[in-house]
Write a protein that holds these residues in place. Structure first.
Motif, PDB file in Angstrom:
ATOM      1  N   THR A  83      25.167 -22.353  30.832  1.00  0.00           N
ATOM      2  CA  THR A  83      26.248 -21.758  30.030  1.00  0.00           C
ATOM      3  C   THR A  83      26.000 -20.272  29.800  1.00  0.00           C
ATOM      4  O   THR A  83      26.925 -19.452  29.907  1.00  0.00           O
ATOM      5  CB  THR A  83      26.376 -22.488  28.687  1.00  0.00           C
ATOM      6  N   LEU A  84      24.759 -19.913  29.494  1.00  0.00           N
ATOM      7  CA  LEU A  84      24.434 -18.493  29.297  1.00  0.00           C
ATOM      8  C   LEU A  84      24.673 -17.695  30.577  1.00  0.00           C
ATOM      9  O   LEU A  84      25.195 -16.582  30.536  1.00  0.00           O
ATOM     10  CB  LEU A  84      22.979 -18.351  28.845  1.00  0.00           C
ATOM     11  N   GLY A 100      29.597 -10.408  30.980  1.00  0.00           N
ATOM     12  CA  GLY A 100      28.434  -9.566  30.730  1.00  0.00           C
ATOM     13  C   GLY A 100      28.530  -8.225  31.445  1.00  0.00           C
ATOM     14  O   GLY A 100      29.436  -8.007  32.269  1.00  0.00           O
ATOM     15  N   PRO A 101      27.609  -7.316  31.143  1.00  0.00           N
ATOM     16  CA  PRO A 101      27.570  -6.039  31.879  1.00  0.00           C
ATOM     17  C   PRO A 101      27.256  -6.262  33.353  1.00  0.00           C
ATOM     18  O   PRO A 101      26.755  -7.322  33.742  1.00  0.00           O
ATOM     19  CB  PRO A 101      26.445  -5.267  31.167  1.00  0.00           C
ATOM     20  N   ARG A 145      24.858  -9.271  38.008  1.00  0.00           N
ATOM     21  CA  ARG A 145      24.128  -9.302  39.280  1.00  0.00           C
ATOM     22  C   ARG A 145      22.870 -10.158  39.193  1.00  0.00           C
ATOM     23  O   ARG A 145      22.545 -10.902  40.121  1.00  0.00           O
ATOM     24  CB  ARG A 145      23.789  -7.879  39.703  1.00  0.00           C
ATOM     25  N   ILE A 146      22.163 -10.052  38.074  1.00  0.00           N
ATOM     26  CA  ILE A 146      20.951 -10.867  37.902  1.00  0.00           C
ATOM     27  C   ILE A 146      21.313 -12.348  37.865  1.00  0.00           C
ATOM     28  O   ILE A 146      20.688 -13.172  38.546  1.00  0.00           O
ATOM     29  CB  ILE A 146      20.207 -10.457  36.620  1.00  0.00           C
ATOM     30  N   ALA A 147      22.327 -12.691  37.066  1.00  0.00           N
ATOM     31  CA  ALA A 147      22.749 -14.089  36.976  1.00  0.00           C
ATOM     32  C   ALA A 147      23.265 -14.591  38.314  1.00  0.00           C
ATOM     33  O   ALA A 147      22.982 -15.724  38.719  1.00  0.00           O
ATOM     34  CB  ALA A 147      23.829 -14.240  35.895  1.00  0.00           C
ATOM     35  N   GLY A 148      24.017 -13.733  39.027  1.00  0.00           N
ATOM     36  CA  GLY A 148      24.538 -14.121  40.334  1.00  0.00           C
ATOM     37  C   GLY A 148      23.426 -14.346  41.342  1.00  0.00           C
ATOM     38  O   GLY A 148      23.482 -15.282  42.142  1.00  0.00           O
ATOM     39  N   ALA A 149      22.401 -13.490  41.314  1.00  0.00           N
ATOM     40  CA  ALA A 149      21.271 -13.638  42.236  1.00  0.00           C
ATOM     41  C   ALA A 149      20.514 -14.937  41.945  1.00  0.00           C
ATOM     42  O   ALA A 149      20.125 -15.669  42.870  1.00  0.00           O
ATOM     43  CB  ALA A 149      20.337 -12.439  42.117  1.00  0.00           C
ATOM     44  N   TYR A 150      20.314 -15.224  40.666  1.00  0.00           N
ATOM     45  CA  TYR A 150      19.635 -16.478  40.281  1.00  0.00           C
ATOM     46  C   TYR A 150      20.398 -17.693  40.806  1.00  0.00           C
ATOM     47  O   TYR A 150      19.812 -18.605  41.408  1.00  0.00           O
ATOM     48  CB  TYR A 150      19.503 -16.537  38.760  1.00  0.00           C
TER      49      TYR A 150
END
Length: 227
Positions: free
Chosen positions: A40-41, A49-50, A55-60
């Motif tokens: 969810t986060l 988000g910024p 990008r970080i969440a997408g990469a994960y």
């Protein structure tokens, strides 16, 4: 000579199988709770988000969804141990499941969040709701309600997929069945019993999610919408 089934030899090891089933349920429970929070986060980060956080969440999400759970478990349990960060086997197993299911949950929740129309947010703002109230009651809850059946199926698959953790030494249901096979040499019967237990666990989990859905989303129950 026809094969002679001998289920008694397998069923006499029921305490071991019951322990393995319990470990499987414990792993699934904690991974479901933590995986939902992580997913969810990440979904919120990807939708509002910024840019750097998106990008970080997408990469994960992309890395985890495109690599096997077994490799992720090996990395977290044995890879970190080689650097001096030794995790208890159960902690590493839960962490591997959380990391894995969190990425899939993120995509499911993102679809739910993006299904909320902009007009609903504007209407909520006109009613004087705070940003927190809008997020909790206009975005998150309706989004979860819409994707709840998909989430329930995902976490049932998580329970079934936890069997691969036997390869890293976790004493869950499939792992304990290997010990039963070694003791009885009745491989065929063991797998039949194992399949029956997994089927039973699946039915129990689906009924639990169905009952939980009735509590969490009473509006769907009143409208007669299937969960």
């Amino acid at each position: 000579m026809p094969y002679q089934f001998n289920f008694q030899a397998v069923l006499q090891h029921w305490p071991l199988l019951a322990h393995g089933a319990w470990v499987t349920l414990v792993l699934t429970f904690w991974a479901t709770i933590a995986g939902f929070v992580v997913g969810t986060l990440c979904a919120v980060a990807r939708t509002s988000g910024p840019v750097w956080l998106q990008r970080i969440a997408g990469a994960y999400v992309e890395v985890i969804r495109n690599t096997p759970l077994l490799i992720q478990a090996y990395f977290l349990i044995f890879g970190l141990a080689s650097t001096g960060m030794r995790l208890p086997i159960m902690v590493g197993a839960v962490l591997a499941l959380v990391v894995n299911v969190g990425a899939y949950t993120a995509e499911v929740m993102r679809a739910g969040i993006e299904s909320i129309k902009a007009g609903q947010l504007e209407a909520a703002g006109c009613l004087g709701l705070t940003q927190r109230q809008i997020f909790m009651h206009v975005v998150l809850r309706p989004a979860m309600e819409r994707v709840y059946p998909s989430l329930a199926s995902l976490y049932v698959l998580l329970m079934l997929g936890s069997s691969v953790l036997s390869a890293v030494g976790v004493e869950e249901l499939f792992g304990t069945s290997n010990r039963v096979q070694s003791a009885t040499y009745r491989n065929f019967e063991v797998f039949i019993v194992l399949g029956a237990i997994y089927l039973g666990l699946t039915i129990v989990m689906r009924m639990t999610f169905w009952a939980l859905g009735l509590v969490l989303f009473p509006r769907r129950r009143k409208l007669g919408t299937p969960l």
